[in-house]
Design a protein around this motif. Structure first.
Motif, PDB file in Angstrom:
ATOM      1  N   UNK A   1       6.404  15.772  31.414  1.00 12.47           N
ATOM      2  CA  UNK A   1       5.816  16.882  32.171  1.00 12.47           C
ATOM      3  C   UNK A   1       4.697  16.329  33.042  1.00 12.47           C
ATOM      4  N   UNK A   2       4.729  16.635  34.322  1.00 11.45           N
ATOM      5  CA  UNK A   2       3.728  16.139  35.259  1.00 11.45           C
ATOM      6  C   UNK A   2       2.989  17.286  35.924  1.00 11.45           C
ATOM      7  N   UNK A   3       1.729  17.038  36.247  1.00 12.10           N
ATOM      8  CA  UNK A   3       0.977  17.904  37.154  1.00 12.10           C
ATOM      9  C   UNK A   3       0.731  17.080  38.411  1.00 12.10           C
ATOM     10  N   UNK A   4       1.181  17.599  39.545  1.00 12.54           N
ATOM     11  CA  UNK A   4       1.128  16.863  40.803  1.00 12.54           C
ATOM     12  C   UNK A   4       0.192  17.551  41.787  1.00 12.54           C
ATOM     13  N   UNK A   5      -0.535  16.736  42.524  1.00 12.64           N
ATOM     14  CA  UNK A   5      -1.197  17.250  43.720  1.00 12.64           C
ATOM     15  C   UNK A   5      -0.286  16.927  44.886  1.00 12.64           C
ATOM     16  N   UNK A   6       0.104  17.938  45.630  1.00 15.29           N
ATOM     17  CA  UNK A   6       1.046  17.750  46.731  1.00 15.29           C
ATOM     18  C   UNK A   6       0.442  18.293  48.016  1.00 15.29           C
ATOM     19  N   UNK A   7       1.040  17.884  49.122  1.00 14.60           N
ATOM     20  CA  UNK A   7       0.745  18.491  50.411  1.00 14.60           C
ATOM     21  C   UNK A   7       1.997  19.236  50.865  1.00 14.60           C
ATOM     22  N   UNK A   8       1.782  20.459  51.301  1.00 12.51           N
ATOM     23  CA  UNK A   8       2.883  21.328  51.690  1.00 12.51           C
ATOM     24  C   UNK A   8       2.838  21.503  53.219  1.00 12.51           C
ATOM     25  N   UNK A   9       3.957  21.161  53.864  1.00 14.63           N
ATOM     26  CA  UNK A   9       4.010  21.194  55.325  1.00 14.63           C
ATOM     27  C   UNK A   9       5.078  22.171  55.791  1.00 14.63           C
ATOM     28  N   UNK A  10       4.762  22.934  56.831  1.00 13.40           N
ATOM     29  CA  UNK A  10       5.779  23.764  57.471  1.00 13.40           C
ATOM     30  C   UNK A  10       6.692  22.863  58.300  1.00 13.40           C
ATOM     31  N   UNK A  11       7.985  23.139  58.261  1.00 14.36           N
ATOM     32  CA  UNK A  11       8.969  22.377  59.037  1.00 14.36           C
ATOM     33  C   UNK A  11       9.342  23.183  60.275  1.00 14.36           C
TER      34      UNK A  11
ATOM     35  N   UNK B   1      11.545  24.378  63.192  1.00 13.89           N
ATOM     36  CA  UNK B   1      12.979  24.495  63.463  1.00 13.89           C
ATOM     37  C   UNK B   1      13.838  23.906  62.337  1.00 13.89           C
ATOM     38  N   UNK B   2      13.700  24.405  61.100  1.00 11.35           N
ATOM     39  CA  UNK B   2      14.513  23.888  60.001  1.00 11.35           C
ATOM     40  C   UNK B   2      15.977  24.241  60.194  1.00 11.35           C
ATOM     41  N   UNK B   3      16.888  23.445  59.645  1.00 12.59           N
ATOM     42  CA  UNK B   3      18.314  23.794  59.734  1.00 12.59           C
ATOM     43  C   UNK B   3      18.598  25.077  58.978  1.00 12.59           C
ATOM     44  N   UNK B   4      19.701  25.705  59.325  1.00 16.40           N
ATOM     45  CA  UNK B   4      20.027  27.013  58.743  1.00 16.40           C
ATOM     46  C   UNK B   4      20.099  26.952  57.224  1.00 16.40           C
ATOM     47  N   UNK B   5      20.599  25.845  56.674  1.00 22.24           N
ATOM     48  CA  UNK B   5      20.746  25.730  55.230  1.00 22.24           C
ATOM     49  C   UNK B   5      19.669  24.847  54.610  1.00 22.24           C
ATOM     50  N   UNK B   6      18.594  24.568  55.367  1.00 24.86           N
ATOM     51  CA  UNK B   6      17.546  23.681  54.869  1.00 24.86           C
ATOM     52  C   UNK B   6      16.256  24.426  54.585  1.00 24.86           C
ATOM     53  N   UNK B   7      15.317  23.793  53.867  1.00 26.54           N
ATOM     54  CA  UNK B   7      14.044  24.433  53.538  1.00 26.54           C
ATOM     55  C   UNK B   7      13.141  24.545  54.764  1.00 26.54           C
ATOM     56  N   UNK B   8      12.246  25.507  54.740  1.00 29.65           N
ATOM     57  CA  UNK B   8      11.295  25.707  55.836  1.00 29.65           C
ATOM     58  C   UNK B   8       9.966  25.003  55.578  1.00 29.65           C
ATOM     59  N   UNK B   9       9.807  24.437  54.367  1.00 28.32           N
ATOM     60  CA  UNK B   9       8.605  23.681  54.034  1.00 28.32           C
ATOM     61  C   UNK B   9       9.017  22.353  53.403  1.00 28.32           C
ATOM     62  N   UNK B  10       8.111  21.391  53.458  1.00 33.74           N
ATOM     63  CA  UNK B  10       8.315  20.094  52.811  1.00 33.74           C
ATOM     64  C   UNK B  10       7.172  19.856  51.847  1.00 33.74           C
ATOM     65  N   UNK B  11       7.485  19.239  50.709  1.00 33.57           N
ATOM     66  CA  UNK B  11       6.473  18.874  49.730  1.00 33.57           C
ATOM     67  C   UNK B  11       6.371  17.356  49.685  1.00 33.57           C
ATOM     68  N   UNK B  12       5.143  16.852  49.786  1.00 37.00           N
ATOM     69  CA  UNK B  12       4.902  15.410  49.775  1.00 37.00           C
ATOM     70  C   UNK B  12       3.907  15.105  48.660  1.00 37.00           C
ATOM     71  N   UNK B  13       4.251  14.168  47.785  1.00 39.32           N
ATOM     72  CA  UNK B  13       3.359  13.805  46.686  1.00 39.32           C
ATOM     73  C   UNK B  13       2.087  13.179  47.221  1.00 39.32           C
TER      74      UNK B  13
END
Length: 276
Positions: free
Chosen positions: A241-251, A253-265
């Protein structure tokens, strides 16, 4: 049993800075290179370019042309320099190392290096820390280059050692903004994603966490839910079990079947082995 814990007050410290303005570094040429020019981005200063990339060491030679082998003890984790507005950090050594800096007239002025004091179990890693610390001191010549659209950084010490780095765009550069910091708790076991187009795929089970300025848990954790995408830079180990600090970015023009945000460790704050 918890086997890795980082102090949360440090994890909560601000990570982004506004780059200082300096004069762009001059262009140079090297034998065998078709064209080597000053780093592109005409409106960007040298310090701005420094902070937009992770600089990974790809070559280092001394004044006699010999490769400095002490700087290449882990080929899979190359020595890396990260720059903020007024501080550089050394990544992938044994200890965490950093120093204040500023750029003036093509010279990188480096302040005293500070370092954690972890024992390096491999002598070669201890030697790596010493080798880079010896070369990141005082004043060194700095050149920002571009070859085949790939940014390069070259540092030359007064003793004639030349360190060459390749730039890898930071997440802020790739996604066009500073992102939003968040904390995610990742459960020890994955769960089925229930994605029709990807039968059998397993997803991370996560919930959002909150901490106060002292690094203590605050508020109520979010609901557990499957995360239908990867976290860049993070590899999950079953049973941990991990607790992560991440950065969340809006993407954009995301693809129709893709996420609208990205998570980066950004940081693994806490890890715990969970008994079955």
């Amino acid at each position: 049993m918890k086997f890795r814990m980082l102090l949360l007050p440090l994890a909560l410290a601000a990570c982004s800075h506004t780059p200082v303005a300096t004069s762009p570094a001059p262009s140079i040429s090297t034998p065998g290179a078709a064209t080597v020019a000053a780093a592109r981005a005409p409106s960007a200063s040298g310090s701005t370019v420094l902070s937009q990339y992770h600089w990974q060491l790809n070559d280092a030679i001394d004044s006699e042309g010999n490769r400095i082998e002490a700087l290449f003890v882990r080929p899979d984790q190359p020595l890396q320099l990260d720059f903020s507005a007024d501080r550089l950090n050394v990544v992938n050594g044994c200890n965490n190392m950093g120093a204040g800096y500023h750029v003036r007239k093509g010279r990188l002025q480096i302040g005293p290096i500070t370092s954690t004091m972890m024992a390096c179990h491999q002598p070669a890693l201890s030697a790596l820390d010493d080798a880079i610390a010896q070369r990141l001191r005082g004043s060194v010549s700095v050149n920002l280059l571009s070859r085949d659209n790939a940014p390069r950084l070259q540092l030359v010490t007064d003793s004639g050692d030349t360190l060459s780095f390749t730039g890898v765009a930071t997440a802020e550069t790739r996604y066009g903004g500073p992102g939003e910091r968040a904390f995610l708790e990742v459960a020890a076991q994955t769960v089925p994603c229930n994605l029709p187009l990807m039968p059998g795929k397993q997803c991370l089970l996560v919930r959002e966490r909150h901490f106060d300025e002292q690094g203590l848990p605050s508020g109520t954790p979010g609901q557990w839910q499957p995360l239908h995408q990867d976290i860049e830079g993070y590899t999950h180990t079953p049973g941990i079990r991990d607790v992560l600090r991440v950065k969340r970015f809006d993407i954009s023009n995301p693809p129709a079947d893709g996420p609208s945000v990205a998570y980066v460790l950004d940081l693994v704050v806490e890890s715990e082995k969970v008994s079955q």
